[in-house]
Scaffold this active site. Structure first.
Site, PDB file in Angstrom:
ATOM      1  N   ARG A  45     -10.938  16.710   7.477  1.00  0.00           N
ATOM      2  CA  ARG A  45     -11.771  17.025   6.305  1.00  0.00           C
ATOM      3  C   ARG A  45     -13.164  17.431   6.764  1.00  0.00           C
ATOM      4  NH1 ARG A  45     -10.838  11.441   3.601  1.00  0.00           N
ATOM      5  NH2 ARG A  45      -8.643  11.317   4.175  1.00  0.00           N
ATOM      6  N   GLU A  83      -8.130  -4.225   5.999  1.00  0.00           N
ATOM      7  CA  GLU A  83      -8.037  -4.023   4.551  1.00  0.00           C
ATOM      8  C   GLU A  83      -6.915  -4.861   3.940  1.00  0.00           C
ATOM      9  OE1 GLU A  83      -8.351   0.152   5.756  1.00  0.00           O
ATOM     10  OE2 GLU A  83      -9.053   0.513   3.714  1.00  0.00           O
ATOM     11  N   ASN A 130       0.859  -1.180   0.000  1.00  0.00           N
ATOM     12  CA  ASN A 130       0.000   0.000   0.000  1.00  0.00           C
ATOM     13  C   ASN A 130       0.898   1.233   0.000  1.00  0.00           C
ATOM     14  OD1 ASN A 130      -1.743   2.075   0.576  1.00  0.00           O
ATOM     15  ND2 ASN A 130      -2.621   1.150   2.426  1.00  0.00           N
ATOM     16  N   GLY A 134     -10.530   2.973  13.430  1.00  0.00           N
ATOM     17  CA  GLY A 134      -9.913   3.279  14.729  1.00  0.00           C
ATOM     18  C   GLY A 134     -10.903   3.799  15.752  1.00  0.00           C
ATOM     19  N   ILE A 135     -11.794   4.690  15.332  1.00  0.00           N
ATOM     20  CA  ILE A 135     -12.784   5.256  16.256  1.00  0.00           C
ATOM     21  C   ILE A 135     -13.938   4.277  16.470  1.00  0.00           C
ATOM     22  CG2 ILE A 135     -14.409   7.157  16.635  1.00  0.00           C
ATOM     23  CD1 ILE A 135     -12.513   8.921  14.911  1.00  0.00           C
ATOM     24  N   GLY A 136     -14.453   3.730  15.376  1.00  0.00           N
ATOM     25  CA  GLY A 136     -15.596   2.811  15.474  1.00  0.00           C
ATOM     26  C   GLY A 136     -15.290   1.578  16.307  1.00  0.00           C
ATOM     27  N   ARG A 188      -2.809  -2.077  -3.221  1.00  0.00           N
ATOM     28  CA  ARG A 188      -3.943  -1.178  -2.993  1.00  0.00           C
ATOM     29  C   ARG A 188      -3.847  -0.022  -3.988  1.00  0.00           C
ATOM     30  NH1 ARG A 188      -4.696   3.615   1.208  1.00  0.00           N
ATOM     31  NH2 ARG A 188      -6.881   3.996   0.798  1.00  0.00           N
ATOM     32  N   ASP A 230      -7.553  14.372  16.528  1.00  0.00           N
ATOM     33  CA  ASP A 230      -7.478  13.020  17.079  1.00  0.00           C
ATOM     34  C   ASP A 230      -8.590  12.784  18.103  1.00  0.00           C
ATOM     35  OD1 ASP A 230      -5.234  10.686  17.339  1.00  0.00           O
ATOM     36  OD2 ASP A 230      -6.350  10.987  19.200  1.00  0.00           O
ATOM     37  N   HIS A 254     -12.920   3.802   0.633  1.00  0.00           N
ATOM     38  CA  HIS A 254     -12.903   2.805   1.721  1.00  0.00           C
ATOM     39  C   HIS A 254     -13.611   1.517   1.303  1.00  0.00           C
ATOM     40  CE1 HIS A 254     -12.686   6.243   4.930  1.00  0.00           C
ATOM     41  NE2 HIS A 254     -11.470   5.772   4.698  1.00  0.00           N
ATOM     42  N   HIS A 287     -17.336   3.333   8.682  1.00  0.00           N
ATOM     43  CA  HIS A 287     -15.876   3.255   8.811  1.00  0.00           C
ATOM     44  C   HIS A 287     -15.421   4.591   9.389  1.00  0.00           C
ATOM     45  CE1 HIS A 287     -11.718   2.093   7.431  1.00  0.00           C
ATOM     46  NE2 HIS A 287     -11.595   3.390   7.692  1.00  0.00           N
ATOM     47  N   LEU A 288     -15.072   4.583  10.671  1.00  0.00           N
ATOM     48  CA  LEU A 288     -14.743   5.835  11.368  1.00  0.00           C
ATOM     49  C   LEU A 288     -13.281   5.813  11.793  1.00  0.00           C
ATOM     50  CD1 LEU A 288     -17.905   5.946  13.701  1.00  0.00           C
ATOM     51  CD2 LEU A 288     -17.662   6.885  11.384  1.00  0.00           C
ATOM     52  N   ARG A 335      -9.051  10.515  20.414  1.00  0.00           N
ATOM     53  CA  ARG A 335      -8.639  10.264  21.815  1.00  0.00           C
ATOM     54  C   ARG A 335      -8.319  11.554  22.536  1.00  0.00           C
ATOM     55  NH1 ARG A 335      -4.540   5.522  20.533  1.00  0.00           N
ATOM     56  NH2 ARG A 335      -4.558   6.815  18.684  1.00  0.00           N
TER      57      ARG A 335
HETATM   58  P1  ADP Z   1      -6.814   6.040   9.509  1.00  0.00           P
HETATM   59  O1  ADP Z   1      -8.013   6.605   8.797  1.00  0.00           O
HETATM   60  O2  ADP Z   1      -5.637   6.954   9.483  1.00  0.00           O
HETATM   61  O3  ADP Z   1      -6.510   4.600   9.164  1.00  0.00           O
HETATM   62  P2  ADP Z   1      -7.563   4.921  12.090  1.00  0.00           P
HETATM   63  O4  ADP Z   1      -8.592   3.981  11.584  1.00  0.00           O
HETATM   64  O5  ADP Z   1      -6.289   4.369  12.612  1.00  0.00           O
HETATM   65  O6  ADP Z   1      -7.241   6.064  11.045  1.00  0.00           O
HETATM   66  O7  ADP Z   1      -8.259   5.788  13.246  1.00  0.00           O
HETATM   67  C1  ADP Z   1      -7.588   6.828  13.873  1.00  0.00           C
HETATM   68  C2  ADP Z   1      -8.553   7.465  14.864  1.00  0.00           C
HETATM   69  O8  ADP Z   1      -8.949   6.465  15.811  1.00  0.00           O
HETATM   70  C3  ADP Z   1      -7.946   8.617  15.654  1.00  0.00           C
HETATM   71  O9  ADP Z   1      -8.858   9.693  15.714  1.00  0.00           O
HETATM   72  C4  ADP Z   1      -7.759   8.003  17.031  1.00  0.00           C
HETATM   73  O10 ADP Z   1      -7.816   8.965  18.068  1.00  0.00           O
HETATM   74  C5  ADP Z   1      -8.937   7.053  17.100  1.00  0.00           C
HETATM   75  N1  ADP Z   1      -8.753   6.064  18.161  1.00  0.00           N
HETATM   76  C6  ADP Z   1      -7.871   5.051  18.219  1.00  0.00           C
HETATM   77  N2  ADP Z   1      -7.972   4.394  19.420  1.00  0.00           N
HETATM   78  C7  ADP Z   1      -8.950   5.028  20.132  1.00  0.00           C
HETATM   79  C8  ADP Z   1      -9.515   4.863  21.426  1.00  0.00           C
HETATM   80  N3  ADP Z   1      -9.101   3.901  22.239  1.00  0.00           N
HETATM   81  N4  ADP Z   1     -10.506   5.699  21.809  1.00  0.00           N
HETATM   82  C9  ADP Z   1     -10.934   6.685  20.984  1.00  0.00           C
HETATM   83  N5  ADP Z   1     -10.440   6.899  19.747  1.00  0.00           N
HETATM   84  C10 ADP Z   1      -9.451   6.097  19.317  1.00  0.00           C
END
Ligand code: ADP
Length: 412
Positions: free
Chosen positions: A240, A384, A12, A330-332, A90, A282, A179, A207-208, A284
């Protein structure tokens, strides 16, 4: 014989990075994965993760080709290089031309190049990776897996913009969606997890991550999605803006004297959670700040959740039935509070949060976070790389029996 299985290498290439994973086609987890980053700079480095051990090596000034050479040197050192049977690449934009993953030929490369106008930062980097891999591994099969391909089943009434149609004809302006590899993988896993009928189900996949998109999936097909011509449309993202009045952009351009490039940078890099919170992109960081009373962080997270829930409402419309809303990225996968905040707004669907299950769900686990009944709220980790390896193996080893499936028990 596991040690004789052909290996699938997933590549990728981003504009200054090369992410990779090497899969044994009979095993669920990658044998090696890692990332070369800051390519083209003095800080360039490559990281390998293998058997729980991490090795990071500086590769000063390296570009994609040198990073690929460093990857192959590592794989040779571990006796893995000669077992690579296929490379899955990819590719971000496949335009209207690529509706599924394909074996890479000179014609396919020309097609990817043609689509570069639609993804000028990504497709050229993807092609660099393809050329480097084909030169280094001429005997392996090479397969392109497109972010846009899954969404090519979206009907015209959903993908057209109400703009003069000459722009569609002349410049390909329409909604494509992104995605797709993640949405396809997660939807397939959700069908399996919930025991749904592959020919009769409806899902909305969220997908978050830093980028965020939502897709309505009916019987395994994407029927609508939130992203458009570019990945700027749709949900609020890290930096974005997502959906915004086009008139607001021309207004800002005039008032603030922004040219097209400045406007492009503003909607892509300065907006979203970062622009709203004036603190961070971010999730977190924002959750921690909101817990300490930062009003901007709280407001950004509220707008984020509201827009997701509103999009779920819109994507419910084209689905004959809805079995589950699926959280990934990551968020989801990790943020119990974002999920709770979204699900609290989905009562109109008859969906109610299971607080204990929701709090417990993080770090790559799958399961329901709603109280019993349908539609369910489900968390399903995306992968992915694995999906790309599956496609590459299925195409390259079509004649050979391959114990390699996103649907197999071995995947767990
Ligand atoms: P990308 O789109 O770059 O692949 P990711 O799928 O890795 O991104 O997601 C990154 C997001 O996930 C960031 O906003 C990060 O803060 C959030 N994230 C990762 N772990 C946690 C957590 N434990 N609690 C809340 N948010 C998180």
């Amino acid at each position: 014989m596991a040690n004789c299985s052909p290996l699938a290498l997933v590549v990728n290439c981003g504009s200054s990075s090369l992410k990779f994973a090497l899969f044994d086609t009979s095993l669920p987890s990658p044998l090696v994965d890692g990332l070369a980053e800051r390519l083209g700079s003095d800080e360039a480095s490559i990281r390998f993760d293998r058997n729980g051990t991490r090795r990071t090596t500086p590769i000063v000034g390296a570009g994609h080709q040198q990073a690929f050479d460093a990857l192959l040197a590592f794989l040779t050192e571990h006796g893995l290089r000669d077992r690579i049977g296929v490379v899955g690449h990819r590719v971000v934009h496949g335009g209207e031309r690529f509706t599924r993953s394909v074996e890479i030929t000179a014609e396919v490369m020309a097609g990817i190049d043609d689509c570069a106008v639609l993804a000028p930062l990504h497709n050229p980097a993807n092609l660099v990776g393809i050329r480097a891999a084909m030169a280094a591994l001429p005997d392996a099969g090479h397969v392109a897996v497109f972010d846009t391909a899954f969404h090519q089943t979206i009907p015209e009434e959903a993908y057209l913009y109400a703009l003069p149609q000459r722009f569609r004809r002349d410049f390909g302006v329409r909604r494509y969606g992104f995605h797709g590899t993640s949405h396809r993988y997660v939807a397939a896993r959700a069908v399996e997890f919930l025991g749904l009928d592959p020919k009769d189900h409806g899902l909305i996949v969220l997908h978050l991550g830093n980028g965020a998109s939502a897709t309505a999936v009916s019987n395994g097909k994407s029927v609508d999605t939130s992203m458009g011509l570019t990945p700027v449309e749709g949900l609020v993202m890290g930096t974005r803006c997502g959906d915004v009045d086009a008139g607001a952009l021309t207004y800002i351009a005039r008032r603030a004297g922004l040219d097209v490039d400045a406007l492009d940078a503003m909607v892509n890099k300065e907006s979203g959670l970062l622009g709203l919170s004036e603190l961070s992109n971010d999730c977190r960081t924002l959750e921690a700040a909101a817990a300490e009373g930062h009003a901007g962080a709280r407001m950004a997270l509220d707008v984020f959740a509201y827009r997701i829930a509103r999009t779920v409402g819109a994507l419910r419309m084209p689905l004959p039935r809805l079995d589950a809303v699926v959280f990934t990225g990551g968020i989801g996968e990790n943020s119990a509070s974002v999920r709770a905040s979204v699900i609290a707004r989905l009562g109109f669907l008859g969906m109610h949060l299971d607080e204990d299950a929701n709090r417990a769900m993080r770090g790559g686990t799958a399961g329901c976070v709603s109280r019993s009944g349908r539609p369910a709220a489900l968390v399903m980790p995306t992968d992915e790389e694995r999906m790309i390896a599956c496609d590459a193996a299925a195409i390259a080893f079509a004649d050979a029996p391959v114990a390699f499936s996103v649907f197999s028990e071995a995947a767990e």
